[in-house]
Write a protein that holds these residues in place. Sequence first.
Motif, mmCIF file in Angstrom:
data_model
loop_
_atom_site.group_PDB
_atom_site.id
_atom_site.type_symbol
_atom_site.label_atom_id
_atom_site.label_comp_id
_atom_site.label_asym_id
_atom_site.label_seq_id
_atom_site.Cartn_x
_atom_site.Cartn_y
_atom_site.Cartn_z
ATOM 1 N N MET A 1 -13.341 22.327 53.289
ATOM 2 C CA MET A 1 -12.154 21.787 54.327
ATOM 3 C C MET A 1 -11.130 22.837 54.228
ATOM 4 N N HIS A 2 -10.870 23.090 55.402
ATOM 5 C CA HIS A 2 -9.588 24.149 55.582
ATOM 6 C C HIS A 2 -8.345 23.117 55.577
ATOM 7 N N THR A 3 -7.299 23.829 54.909
ATOM 8 C CA THR A 3 -6.132 23.213 54.886
ATOM 9 C C THR A 3 -5.040 23.825 55.750
ATOM 10 N N TRP A 4 -4.241 23.169 56.438
ATOM 11 C CA TRP A 4 -3.150 23.859 57.584
ATOM 12 C C TRP A 4 -2.019 23.412 57.220
ATOM 13 N N PRO A 5 -0.789 24.163 57.047
ATOM 14 C CA PRO A 5 0.725 23.804 56.874
ATOM 15 C C PRO A 5 0.826 23.025 58.057
ATOM 16 N N VAL A 6 1.699 21.979 57.836
ATOM 17 C CA VAL A 6 2.274 21.129 58.922
ATOM 18 C C VAL A 6 2.657 21.837 60.006
ATOM 19 N N GLN A 7 3.380 22.928 60.016
ATOM 20 C CA GLN A 7 3.968 23.651 61.063
ATOM 21 C C GLN A 7 3.074 24.374 61.429
ATOM 22 N N ASP A 8 1.809 24.755 61.054
ATOM 23 C CA ASP A 8 0.698 25.345 61.790
ATOM 24 C C ASP A 8 -0.119 24.549 62.656
ATOM 25 N N ALA A 9 -0.250 23.373 61.980
ATOM 26 C CA ALA A 9 -0.936 22.210 62.615
ATOM 27 C C ALA A 9 -0.038 21.797 64.030
ATOM 28 N N ALA A 11 2.089 23.611 65.399
ATOM 29 C CA ALA A 11 2.067 24.776 66.753
ATOM 30 C C ALA A 11 0.999 25.289 67.320
ATOM 31 N N ARG A 12 -0.184 25.097 66.565
ATOM 32 C CA ARG A 12 -1.389 25.366 67.152
ATOM 33 C C ARG A 12 -2.476 24.273 67.325
ATOM 34 N N PHE A 13 -1.788 23.158 67.647
ATOM 35 C CA PHE A 13 -2.606 21.672 67.683
ATOM 36 C C PHE A 13 -4.067 21.684 68.220
ATOM 37 N N SER A 14 -3.967 22.434 69.290
ATOM 38 C CA SER A 14 -5.256 22.596 70.283
ATOM 39 C C SER A 14 -6.300 23.118 69.371
ATOM 40 N N GLU A 15 -5.971 24.359 68.592
ATOM 41 C CA GLU A 15 -6.838 25.044 67.632
ATOM 42 C C GLU A 15 -7.202 24.112 66.458
ATOM 43 N N PHE A 16 -6.345 23.412 65.996
ATOM 44 C CA PHE A 16 -6.579 22.535 64.941
ATOM 45 C C PHE A 16 -7.507 21.421 65.151
ATOM 46 N N LEU A 17 -7.186 20.905 66.476
ATOM 47 C CA LEU A 17 -8.308 19.946 67.062
ATOM 48 C C LEU A 17 -9.692 20.372 67.120
ATOM 49 N N GLU A 18 -9.741 21.651 67.842
ATOM 50 C CA GLU A 18 -11.189 22.076 68.048
ATOM 51 C C GLU A 18 -11.912 22.434 66.574
ATOM 52 N N THR A 19 -11.110 22.950 65.802
ATOM 53 C CA THR A 19 -11.678 23.307 64.308
ATOM 54 C C THR A 19 -12.307 22.003 63.806
ATOM 55 N N CYS A 20 -11.553 20.798 64.038
ATOM 56 C CA CYS A 20 -12.213 19.587 63.277
ATOM 57 C C CYS A 20 -13.182 19.148 63.756
ATOM 58 N N LEU A 21 -13.290 19.060 65.587
ATOM 59 C CA LEU A 21 -14.425 18.781 65.905
ATOM 60 C C LEU A 21 -15.592 19.573 65.694
ATOM 61 N N GLN A 22 -15.512 21.032 65.536
ATOM 62 C CA GLN A 22 -16.576 21.981 65.404
ATOM 63 C C GLN A 22 -16.959 22.024 63.726
ATOM 64 N N ASP A 23 -16.093 22.029 62.700
ATOM 65 C CA ASP A 23 -16.374 22.198 61.338
ATOM 66 C C ASP A 23 -16.161 21.014 60.630
ATOM 67 N N GLY A 24 -15.595 19.900 61.378
ATOM 68 C CA GLY A 24 -15.571 18.543 60.392
ATOM 69 C C GLY A 24 -13.852 18.606 60.032
ATOM 70 N N PRO A 25 -13.569 17.538 58.973
ATOM 71 C CA PRO A 25 -12.342 17.533 58.616
ATOM 72 C C PRO A 25 -11.529 18.562 58.396
ATOM 73 N N GLN A 26 -10.110 18.413 58.661
ATOM 74 C CA GLN A 26 -9.121 19.347 58.409
ATOM 75 C C GLN A 26 -7.963 18.795 57.676
ATOM 76 N N MET A 27 -7.696 19.424 56.517
ATOM 77 C CA MET A 27 -6.513 18.899 55.578
ATOM 78 C C MET A 27 -5.255 19.475 56.150
ATOM 79 N N VAL A 28 -4.123 18.499 56.312
ATOM 80 C CA VAL A 28 -2.745 18.993 56.555
ATOM 81 C C VAL A 28 -1.962 18.913 55.098
ATOM 82 N N SER A 29 -1.139 19.951 55.221
ATOM 83 C CA SER A 29 -0.149 19.997 53.688
ATOM 84 C C SER A 29 1.108 20.028 54.510
ATOM 85 N N LYS A 30 1.802 19.456 53.324
ATOM 86 C CA LYS A 30 3.436 19.325 53.846
ATOM 87 C C LYS A 30 4.048 19.836 52.587
#
Length: 87
Positions: A1-9, A11-30
């Motif tokens: 499971m890939h971890t995204w810092p909240v600022q990246d998630a 700023a790049r929400f469309s990519e974040f969402l696509e990655t989730c739909l293709q690769d499964g759950p995505q973690m967000v860190s704060k």
Amino acid sequence: MHTWPVQDAKARFSEFLETCLQDGPQMVSKRGREAAVLVPIEMWRQLQSSAKPSLKSLLLTGEARGELILPQRGQARRREVMPLEGE
């Protein structure tokens, strides 16, 4: 499971969402700590359907109490009380 810092998630929400739909759950860190997970809707529904009901919901349903069998009043047997030695 890939971890995204909240600022990246954010700023790049469309990519974040696509990655989730293709690769499964995505973690967000704060601030370096795990904070949340984005999961595909199918997985979310599967998790929700397999979740057990909470104690509160069990107590608030009529079914939870309906299975309790109580004896009618006055029909319960009482134990015989034995006097203590020395009395």
